[in-house]
Motif scaffolding. Structure first.
Motif, mmCIF file in Angstrom:
data_model
loop_
_atom_site.group_PDB
_atom_site.id
_atom_site.type_symbol
_atom_site.label_atom_id
_atom_site.label_comp_id
_atom_site.label_asym_id
_atom_site.label_seq_id
_atom_site.Cartn_x
_atom_site.Cartn_y
_atom_site.Cartn_z
ATOM 1 N N HIS A 174 -0.850 0.661 9.175
ATOM 2 C CA HIS A 174 -0.560 1.713 8.205
ATOM 3 C C HIS A 174 -0.562 3.093 8.887
ATOM 4 C CE1 HIS A 174 -1.228 3.044 3.772
ATOM 5 N NE2 HIS A 174 -0.458 3.880 4.423
ATOM 6 N N ARG B 294 3.970 1.524 -0.887
ATOM 7 C CA ARG B 294 4.731 1.630 -2.120
ATOM 8 C C ARG B 294 3.859 2.234 -3.219
ATOM 9 N NH1 ARG B 294 6.884 -3.891 -3.397
ATOM 10 N NH2 ARG B 294 8.267 -3.539 -1.641
ATOM 11 N N ARG B 295 2.578 1.858 -3.183
ATOM 12 C CA ARG B 295 1.669 2.320 -4.228
ATOM 13 C C ARG B 295 1.356 3.813 -4.059
ATOM 14 N NH1 ARG B 295 -4.001 0.488 -4.713
ATOM 15 N NH2 ARG B 295 -3.606 0.090 -2.527
ATOM 16 N N SER B 296 1.268 4.267 -2.823
ATOM 17 C CA SER B 296 0.899 5.671 -2.593
ATOM 18 C C SER B 296 2.022 6.374 -1.857
ATOM 19 C CB SER B 296 -0.383 5.740 -1.769
ATOM 20 O OG SER B 296 -0.204 5.019 -0.578
ATOM 21 N N ARG B 297 3.214 6.270 -2.433
ATOM 22 C CA ARG B 297 4.406 6.768 -1.751
ATOM 23 C C ARG B 297 4.321 8.265 -1.464
ATOM 24 N NH1 ARG B 297 9.389 4.832 -4.870
ATOM 25 N NH2 ARG B 297 8.085 2.995 -4.770
ATOM 26 N N THR B 298 3.878 9.032 -2.451
ATOM 27 C CA THR B 298 3.845 10.490 -2.284
ATOM 28 C C THR B 298 2.932 10.885 -1.131
ATOM 29 O OG1 THR B 298 3.917 10.472 -4.675
ATOM 30 C CG2 THR B 298 3.739 12.606 -3.614
ATOM 31 N N GLY B 299 1.746 10.303 -1.128
ATOM 32 C CA GLY B 299 0.803 10.621 -0.057
ATOM 33 C C GLY B 299 1.358 10.227 1.296
ATOM 34 N N PHE B 300 1.968 9.060 1.346
ATOM 35 C CA PHE B 300 2.535 8.565 2.593
ATOM 36 C C PHE B 300 3.601 9.535 3.106
ATOM 37 C CE2 PHE B 300 5.679 6.011 4.913
ATOM 38 C CZ PHE B 300 4.863 5.378 5.837
ATOM 39 N N SER C 41 -9.323 7.935 2.450
ATOM 40 C CA SER C 41 -8.673 6.902 1.648
ATOM 41 C C SER C 41 -9.335 5.545 1.881
ATOM 42 C CB SER C 41 -7.182 6.838 1.975
ATOM 43 O OG SER C 41 -7.004 6.253 3.237
ATOM 44 N N ASP D 261 0.831 -1.211 0.000
ATOM 45 C CA ASP D 261 0.000 0.000 0.000
ATOM 46 C C ASP D 261 0.859 1.252 0.000
ATOM 47 O OD1 ASP D 261 -2.514 -0.923 -0.130
ATOM 48 O OD2 ASP D 261 -2.828 -1.036 2.044
ATOM 49 N N ARG E 238 -10.216 2.299 -0.345
ATOM 50 C CA ARG E 238 -9.630 0.996 -0.035
ATOM 51 C C ARG E 238 -10.671 -0.030 0.387
ATOM 52 N NH1 ARG E 238 -5.001 1.679 4.077
ATOM 53 N NH2 ARG E 238 -4.779 -0.522 3.623
#
Lengths: 409, 233
Positions: free
Chosen positions: A333, A13-19, A305, A11, A309
């Motif tokens: 998360h 890795r998929r939304s790295r910027t948001g994270f 989010s 998860d 999800r």
């Protein structure tokens, strides 16, 4: 034992910027609080240490704060003078280890030239010069660790406590040039106080440069106490090193008269600290509010989010994941973001305080060292704990979500 | 066998603003253990709902769903999760692989539901399955796979724990002809070999004609058992 990490990592890795954005936001909020708290403590300990050499200050009646600021922190100001008679009386006191007048008024470049005694410079013989020796005659001076003058250098002081800004240094010194020349004979070790930037001359030299008596009987050219001449000039402040705590209180009481004021710099600092504390409390309140806002924003973002999800979590359930697993995925998360953000914030806050301290030290000469103490660690831990607790809310909502509805969304 | 299905008197209804909407209303559905049956019917006829009920993802208001001795309707949600994890493999129209993971990691996801560290055995099994479905190694991210490959990875995921039941919802609907053919063969052959009971919701005649029986659902009711004479392969 379930393991939500592979799903959580995918998860992230998929939304790295948001994270990263969320982690950064939390880090900034925590850093704000940490740096305020660390900086305030550094300021308090640094300024208190600078006052260590000044057990008891005796001055003319006036502002106690100004007396401390000028003599301990060398903030330029014209202090009223305490008459020479007071100095004469003080040196008779049996409760004092040493009595040292401090005479301001001159400077060389940006460095204040202060008249005092060998006992004051060496803290009664306990502090040795880092280089050279202590002054032994009226034309000799010792310099602080940060004064850029070599041993053996000669210079003429000028009058006034502040160097005129508009004119170049060499020209400016033409005006109020005193007609004497000092020679540097020693350098003191670094003290982490504004006195690292001071040049200390025998008080007799400063008196004479200003056309006053040197305090000793006619013809006597020695320096240092006792000053028992017919005329002893007034000085802005006198530092007294008492023998015992009892002596300190006795002397303070005795010299709190109509003509003199006596104080422990610590007392004045306590007042200043309470002001500083108020400011700290205000900033701390602001930073706590910021942290609360950020956590609320993070939770809102997580809720938003979750809508996206829902399907993913329902699929996990359809593949056999328990509700606890889905709870663990969401909780891990959110907790990971908050923990990472808080730890980064702790480091960034400490770094911020260190930079602020360095800037402050460069300006004032008061050595500050910003450290992380229990308070800051507790603050970060509290953010993590509260964040982990609140992370249960979206996790719980995922726990209860209908699988069938989620699969269709 | 314990993996045959007997569902009786199922009623599934939703409360809507316009009143109660009955999605499923069927008297009896029997799927013999080890057989492969299809559910077909017009869209909105309740096919997916039926599959969800059979998989314990949705609890009907009334009736019983017995797989072997277990009546799903009497199990708690936690027990149904465990039952599903141990007995069921699920396949979806849109594959529903987890992006951000490799094919191998996707196949192994169900193994993380109840253990922290994966055994070498389960990893070997996942690799063998990936080789079997034609995505050997499985180290590429699933986003980079073709649709046919994605569905084959999903099949491998469904088969990880050698389930006794496979439920598939339109497994070929988003694939082109050749991929569809390959996925169908792969799924059916693997299941028949393992004597797995399979329920497939599908419109795809290429799929339906390979099944032991096909039930048609219209408006939530089973109308016919159309193809129950199709011989077993």
């Amino acid at each position: 034992m379930l393991n939500p990490l592979p799903v959580v990592v995918a998860d992230i890795r998929r939304s790295r910027t948001g994270f990263l954005a969320v982690v950064g936001l939390i880090a900034v909020a925590v850093a704000l609080g940490v740096s305020v708290s660390a900086q305030e403590r550094a300021l308090r300990t640094g300024s208190a240490r600078a006052a260590d050499a000044f057990d008891l200050l005796v001055g003319a009646p006036g502002s106690p704060t100004q007396l401390v600021l000028t003599s301990v922190y060398l903030q330029p100001a014209a202090l009223p003078l305490v008459p020479g008679a007071v100095l004469k009386r003080l040196q008779q006191e049996s409760g004092a280890v040493y009595v040292a007048p401090i005479a301001f008024g001159d400077r060389y470049r940006d460095y204040p030239v202060v008249g005092s005694t060998a006992a004051f410079v060496t803290l009664g013989g306990t502090r040795k010069p880092a280089e050279g020796r202590i002054f032994a005659s009226e034309r000799e001076v010792v310099v602080g660790a940060d004064v850029r003058l070599a041993l053996g250098a000669r210079f003429a002081p000028s009058h006034g406590v502040v160097a005129p800004k508009a004119e170049p240094e060499d020209k400016a010194s033409d005006h109020d040039h005193h007609d004497v020349e000092y020679v540097v004979v020693g350098r003191m070790p670094r003290s982490g106080t504004p006195w690292d930037r001071a040049i200390v001359a025998p008080v007799e030299a400063v008196w004479e440069v200003h056309g006053l008596s040197n305090g000793h009987p006619e013809g006597a050219e020695r320096i240092g106490p006792p000053w028992d001449g017919p005329e002893v000039a007034g000085v802005p402040a006198i530092v007294v090193k008492p023998k015992t705590v009892a002596d300190a209180y006795k002397l303070r009481g005795k010299y709190r008269t109509e003509g003199t004021t006596a104080l422990f710099p610590a007392e004045v600092l306590v007042d200043l600290y309470s002001l500083l504390g108020d400011a700290r409390d205000l900033l701390a309140a602001i930073s706590v509010a910021t942290q609360a806002l950020v956590i609320a924003a993070v939770l809102l973002a997580v809720f938003a989010s979750l809508a996206l999800r829902r399907q993913q979590l329902a699929i996990l359930r359809a593949l056999g994941a328990s509700r606890r697993y889905v709870f663990a995925v969401v909780w891990t998360h959110v907790s990971l973001m908050i923990t990472l953000g808080s730890v980064l914030g702790l480091v960034a806050g400490w770094a911020g305080a260190a930079v602020l301290s360095a800037v402050f030290s460069a300006r004032t000469g008061i050595a500050l060292s910003a450290t992380l103490a229990r308070q800051e660690l507790l603050m970060a831990a509290a953010v993590i704990a509260i964040g982990m607790l609140l992370a249960g809310i979206p996790s719980w909502s995922s726990y209860r979500q209908s699988v069938s509805a989620g699969l269709r969304s | 066998m314990t993996n045959g299905l007997k569902a009786t008197n199922l009623i599934l209804a939703y409360r809507m603003s316009a009143g109660i909407h009955t999605v499923l209303n069927l008297e009896e559905l029997i799927v013999p253990a080890g057989s492969v049956v299809g559910i077909t019917g017009p869209s909105g006829s309740g096919k997916t709902s039926l599959l969800h009920v059979l998989g314990g993802l949705e609890r009907p208001q009334y009736g019983s769903v017995c797989w072997g001795g277990d009546d799903l309707c009497r199990l708690t949600e936690t027990e149904r999760d465990r039952w599903r994890r141990e007995r069921v493999g699920m396949i979806f129209q849109d594959f529903h692989l987890l992006p951000g993971m490799t094919a191998l990691q996707n196949v192994l996801v169900p193994a993380t539901f109840d253990r922290f560290v994966l055994s070498g055995q389960v990893k070997d099994r996942a690799r063998a399955l990936l080789t079997h479905v034609g995505v050997p190694g499985g180290l590429q991210r699933v986003e980079t796979l073709s649709r046919g490959e994605m569905q084959r990875v999903a099949v491998a995921r469904a088969l990880l724990f050698a389930p006794s039941i496979v439920l598939a919802d339109e497994p070929t609907a988003s694939l082109d002809g050749a991929s569809s053919e390959r996925v169908t063969m792969l799924l059916l052959d693997s299941c028949r070999e393992a004597r797995t009971t399979v329920v497939v919701v599908s419109h795809d005649s290429a799929v339906l004609r390979r099944l032991d029986a096909v039930h048609t659902l219209v408006g939530g009711r089973l109308t016919t058992t159309a193809q129950d004479t199709v011989s077993r392969c």
